[in-house]
Enzyme design. Structure first.
Site, PDB file in Angstrom:
ATOM      1  N   GLU A  65       0.823  -1.206   0.000  1.00  0.00           N
ATOM      2  CA  GLU A  65       0.000   0.000   0.000  1.00  0.00           C
ATOM      3  C   GLU A  65       0.858   1.256   0.000  1.00  0.00           C
ATOM      4  O   GLU A  65       0.602   2.206  -0.737  1.00  0.00           O
ATOM      5  CB  GLU A  65      -0.931  -0.015   1.218  1.00  0.00           C
ATOM      6  CG  GLU A  65      -1.810   1.205   1.377  1.00  0.00           C
ATOM      7  CD  GLU A  65      -2.975   1.238   0.398  1.00  0.00           C
ATOM      8  OE1 GLU A  65      -3.780   2.180   0.478  1.00  0.00           O
ATOM      9  OE2 GLU A  65      -3.091   0.342  -0.452  1.00  0.00           O
ATOM     10  N   THR A 122     -11.779   7.235 -13.848  1.00  0.00           N
ATOM     11  CA  THR A 122     -10.786   6.753 -12.885  1.00  0.00           C
ATOM     12  C   THR A 122     -11.153   5.403 -12.302  1.00  0.00           C
ATOM     13  O   THR A 122     -10.310   4.728 -11.715  1.00  0.00           O
ATOM     14  CB  THR A 122     -10.563   7.795 -11.767  1.00  0.00           C
ATOM     15  OG1 THR A 122      -9.372   7.480 -11.054  1.00  0.00           O
ATOM     16  CG2 THR A 122     -11.758   7.845 -10.816  1.00  0.00           C
TER      17      THR A 122
END
Length: 525
Positions: A375, A513
């Protein structure tokens, strides 16, 4: 791309123009693309497993919790996974799932909601998903829906949702409040908003205007965007040309900081600058100019090479003019976006830079025990942006020194929440070059994710990409798993199509997106 509130945490931890053209040029040669039926079949099987688990245990709620076989209404209870899955089910020509989703869309009650509503998330997932479904079903995939009443309802529901969301823009400046409530529609009263949550509305809301002939939707989003295109006060808001801060005061329109990067909280603002130019180069040529400024500044001021692996290139964050050597899985979309812009502007330098970023994000995958990227990650710059003796450019922690020596980065947050961005950039790299290594990279990533994240009735986020078994399951299958991850895994291996990105820029669609294909603007409608 998904917005994250991680930017605040990252900055706390880090606290240490081209002229407008008439339109896109088409001078890039089109490579030969290859399809891999055995790979697309495997991705389709992963979609089916995910969909079956969701449909059995979570539908019509938002998200599946695949281990406990229950659901979460994390996106207001309208069936986020169903709407997000529509465009992927369409391109996979999964007729059964398509029909189930279209039937569900007719019954969504957009007048009531579970919890507060994020204007940003609702726009990219629901509004984008509905508009994309309509564009595909009235275009290249029209054979998958012959019921005109149902098809009209898809667009009608998109308009109904937007009509309820319009209250968000009822502010002194027109900058929207990202947090709203329904029954009745009303603002929650936020005082600030970020450039991602302001700047990632314009494509969907403009598309809705163009489909309905009602300009108000696009005008609302474009008004908010105008404060990002001319950020004030300049000295604070724009540390480098085209690169701006993150947070604005909704009442005054003034920026509150000069921190940012191609990361969560900022990311898709930059993404949409070039994509709006692609959508309509006449109306949005100024957006392209701002994107060029941002990319040129990123190459000049933010391109960073780890001291242990100077061949790698990551984009640093910044606080004012000080670089911060930290990035995110979310930010790995930047490579694909810069490649896409390079194709449309016929700029080989941008394409090459994007390919270098892609290769570096590939390294974040291949260096971990699961072969999935983390992440959040950090690195020590090689000294070209900031001296290695500087407190703002520290070496790796002792516990990760060997890993940094081997990989060129170290892990700050090791979870993987089924994000798409690295695969997204593989996709754009492949479509720009035709180089099959990017298909192989995507296939390796699919095998890794399929092995590590398959859990219970679907797929789950994991705790630690550097533990062989993923370190534990979080029992959550995000809706963007359907919309983005599985779609990119599929499209990079699939046959050519009207909605596939083309190196010669001849495609008819641009992806929002959330990877929902929206038809480019045409005066013919």
């Amino acid at each position: 791309m998904r917005l994250t509130n991680g930017l605040v945490g990252l900055c706390t931890l880090c606290a240490v123009a081209a002229p407008a053209a008439a339109g896109p040029t088409r001078r890039n040669p089109k490579p030969t693309y290859q399809s891999h039926p055995e790979r697309t079949a495997a991705v389709k099987a992963a979609f089916q497993r995910s969909w079956d688990g969701y449909y059995k245990y979570a539908f019509p709620h938002d998200s599946l919790q695949p281990i406990s076989n229950t659901f979460s209404d994390d996106r207001n209870g309208w069936g986020a996974s169903a709407v997000d899955a529509l465009s992927t089910a369409l391109v996979m020509e999964n007729n059964e799932a398509v029909q189930q989703i279209i039937a569900h869309i007719q019954n969504i009650d957009f007048d009531t909601a579970v919890g507060d509503i994020s204007l940003f998330e609702t726009t990219i997932r629901y509004l984008g998903g509905l508009l994309s479904g309509y564009d595909l079903l009235t275009g290249p995939l029209k054979s998958l829906s012959t019921n005109k009443t149902q098809l009209d309802a898809v667009l009608s529901q998109a308009k109904h949702l937007a009509d309820n969301l319009k209250i968000a823009f009822d502010t002194p400046t027109g900058i929207p409040d990202n947090d709203i409530l329904f029954s009745p529609p009303r603002r929650a009263g936020s005082q600030t908003n970020s450039i991602a949550t302001i700047g990632t509305l314009v494509m969907e809301w403009t598309r809705l205007s163009d489909l309905t002939g009602e300009p108000v939707y696009g005008e609302l989003a474009q008004k908010g965007e105008s404060y990002l295109l001319d950020p004030q006060p300049k000295a604070l808001a724009e540390p480098f040309p085209g690169l701006i801060g993150t947070n604005l005061n909704i009442t005054t329109g003034q920026f509150l900081d000069g921190r940012g990067g191609w990361v969560g909280g900022d990311d898709s603002f930059y993404e949409y600058l070039i994509k709006m130019y692609i959508y309509d180069p006449v109306r949005f040529s100024s957006y392209k100019d701002r994107w060029v400024l941002a990319v040129e500044s990123s190459i000049k001021y933010l391109a960073s090479h780890p001291v242990s692996h100077p061949e790698l290139t990551f984009l640093a964050m910044y606080s004012g003019t000080t670089p911060l050597f930290v990035s995110q899985h979310l930010a790995c979309f930047d490579a694909g976006n810069i490649i896409l812009g390079g194709l449309y502007l016929n700029e080989p330098e941008y394409i090459e830079f994007g390919l270098n970023l892609t290769a570096s994000c590939h390294d974040t995958y291949t260096s971990t025990a699961t072969r999935i990227g983390p992440e959040t990650f950090r690195w020590q710059d090689d000294g070209k942006l900031l001296s290695t003796n500087s407190s703002g450019n520290p070496p790796a922690p002792a516990a990760q020194a060997e890993f940094f020596k081997k990989a060129g980065f170290w892990i700050q947050d090791g979870q993987y929440v089924l994000r798409p961005e690295v695969i997204e950039s593989y996709y754009y790299a492949y479509r720009a070059t035709g180089d099959t290594k990017y298909q192989d990279w995507a296939w390796d990533a699919f095998l890794a994710v399929n092995k590590t994240c398959a859990a219970g009735s679907g797929y789950s986020a994991i705790d630690n990409v550097n533990a062989a078994d993923g370190g534990g399951f979080q029992d959550f299958q995000e809706s963007f798993w359907f919309a983005e991850v599985l779609k990119y895994f599929y499209l990079i291996q699939a046959d050519d199509a009207e909605y596939q990105i083309q190196a010669d820029t001849s495609e008819s669609y641009v992806f929002n997106t959330e990877c929902h294909p929206l038809k480019k603007y045409s005066k013919s409608y």
